[in-house]
Design a protein around this motif. Structure first.
Motif, short mmCIF file in Angstrom:
data_model
loop_
_atom_site.label_atom_id
_atom_site.label_comp_id
_atom_site.label_asym_id
_atom_site.label_seq_id
_atom_site.Cartn_x
_atom_site.Cartn_y
_atom_site.Cartn_z
N ARG A 196 0.83 -1.20 0.00
CA ARG A 196 0.00 0.00 0.00
C ARG A 196 0.86 1.26 0.00
O ARG A 196 1.95 1.26 0.57
CB ARG A 196 -0.94 0.00 1.21
N ASP A 197 0.35 2.28 -0.62
CA ASP A 197 1.02 3.56 -0.57
C ASP A 197 1.15 3.99 0.89
O ASP A 197 0.15 4.02 1.62
CB ASP A 197 0.21 4.61 -1.34
N LYS A 241 -0.81 -0.57 -4.28
CA LYS A 241 0.07 -0.23 -5.41
C LYS A 241 0.80 -1.47 -5.94
O LYS A 241 1.92 -1.37 -6.41
CB LYS A 241 1.09 0.82 -4.97
N GLY A 242 0.16 -2.61 -5.84
CA GLY A 242 0.78 -3.85 -6.30
C GLY A 242 0.98 -4.80 -5.15
O GLY A 242 0.34 -4.69 -4.09
N ASP A 272 6.22 -6.76 -6.08
CA ASP A 272 6.46 -5.52 -6.80
C ASP A 272 7.29 -4.56 -5.95
O ASP A 272 8.21 -3.90 -6.46
CB ASP A 272 5.13 -4.85 -7.16
N ARG A 273 6.97 -4.49 -4.67
CA ARG A 273 7.72 -3.60 -3.78
C ARG A 273 9.16 -4.06 -3.65
O ARG A 273 10.09 -3.24 -3.62
CB ARG A 273 7.05 -3.55 -2.41
#
Length: 380
Positions: free
Chosen positions: A217-218, A225-226, A230-231
């Motif tokens: 999460r942002d 956000k993916g 992804d992070r």
């Protein structure tokens, strides 16, 4: 290491019935534990340990954890202390036992940022007793502030702590800082001043992101956000960008900690994690960015530099017998320009040194002022 990094038992293909211990005995690979670094030496000595919670290490009792560990002739496959409850020991005792290293980096300390009592307890636990001639240490923390991605267990997740010997802190350290692209308490940096022909160093204490399908999460808005995969890939890119900028500014970089990646087949037992496929993508991205790509860091894996073909592991899940399932995910990586300065690199690979954690400590030392090629014939 985040708890799901090591493959579930059913996902690992067993290679016969041998554990790490019996396999090494059959291959006659029993090795002695190296001597601790000389007290207050000129070498830069770094220890790193994912402790899986700091609380046991702020206590004074020192029962079976370090029993017999003052003897340098302790075999790596020693199974003493493998059974029974996890023992405890103070951080000060560990520092003393290891010859007063320059830096001790801890990951996954699991301290709520508002828990000032535990923070003070850690700070007290590394200080020299009043009137003591022993070296003094100071503890610096990087704890989570991300309320959207760090919500479990009352905020007691992640977090790193850098324990710095006070004489080094006073004479050599320019600053201890964090990065603006991480709010999960995963990165802390000790940066030094140039001194007597020793280059500026940027030494990173890292608890890397684990790749999972859970949402990321942002940190500001909470919007998804993916995934954590992804992070993880985004953090690889951010870390590489910072490292390259530092090298351009004249720093030599050292990355130390739980990188949450086992680099190659030799670094997993009984096999390397390949399922799900995204873990292979994460591994390839990490190796390309930090080792293989001419446009990347082209770093040196200090353990593999000195022990080219040796099997050694740092993550030993407590749900399995020690040595049944393990990975080398805790690393010390340095700039290629520091290759000839690497003096030693290894891990304290015994159940006793795992203690109450599920990782064992790793360490490396660097010698400056002369080229030092070590004594290992496998060095490349």
């Amino acid at each position: 290491m985040d708890r799901d990094v090591s493959p579930p038992a059913l996902k690992r293909r067993r290679l016969g019935s041998d554990t790490v211990q019996t396999r090494r005995e059959k291959e006659s690979e029993i090795e002695e534990q190296p001597n601790p670094p000389s007290s207050m030496s000129e070498d830069l000595s770094i220890y790193s340990w994912n402790v899986n919670g700091i609380q046991p290490f702020t206590q004074r009792p020192i029962t079976s954890f370090f029993k017999g560990r003052q003897d340098p002739k302790v075999h790596h496959n020693d199974t003493a202390g493998a059974e029974g409850p996890a023992p405890t020991a103070s951080l000060r005792d560990f520092l003393r036992l290891r010859g007063w290293p320059t830096l001790l980096f801890l990951q996954e300390v699991k301290i709520n940022p508002s828990d000032s009592a535990t923070i003070r307890s850690v700070e007290r636990s590394v200080r020299a007793p009043p009137g003591s001639a022993e070296p003094d240490y100071q503890a610096h923390f990087c704890l989570p502030s991300d309320k959207h991605n760090v919500r479990g267990f009352g905020g007691k997740v992640y977090g790193v702590c850098s324990i710095i010997r006070s004489d080094f802190l006073r004479s050599r350290v320019e600053q201890v800082r964090t990065v603006d692209w991480d709010a999960e308490g995963r990165f802390q940096i000790v940066e030094t001043k140039p001194c007597k022909g020793i280059p500026k160093l940027s030494i990173w204490n890292i608890y890397a992101v684990n790749g999972t399908t859970n949402p990321y999460r942002d940190p500001t808005t909470g919007a998804i956000k993916g995934t954590r995969h992804d992070r993880k890939l985004a953090v690889h890119a951010l870390l590489l960008s910072d490292c390259k900028r530092l090298e351009e500014d004249g720093y030599r970089v050292i990355l130390a900690g739980d990188l949450n990646i086992a680099r190659a087949r030799i670094d997993g037992f009984p096999n390397l994690r390949t399922f799900p496929e995204q873990h292979q993508i994460n591994r390839a991205d990490f190796n390309a960015k930090f080792f293989d790509d001419p446009d990347g860091l082209r770093g040196i894996d200090t353990f593999r530099l000195l022990h080219r073909d040796k099997r050694g592991y740092t993550y030993y899940p407590r749900s399995r017998k020690f040595g049944e399932s393990c990975d080398r995910v805790d690393l010390m990586i340095c700039s290629r320009a520091l290759k000839d300065n690497v003096k030693e690199a290894n891990m304290l690979e015994t159940p006793a040194f795992r203690g109450p954690s599920d990782h064992v400590p790793v360490y490396a030392s660097f010698r400056f002022g002369e080229s030092h090629h070590g004594n290992d014939q496998n060095r490349t």
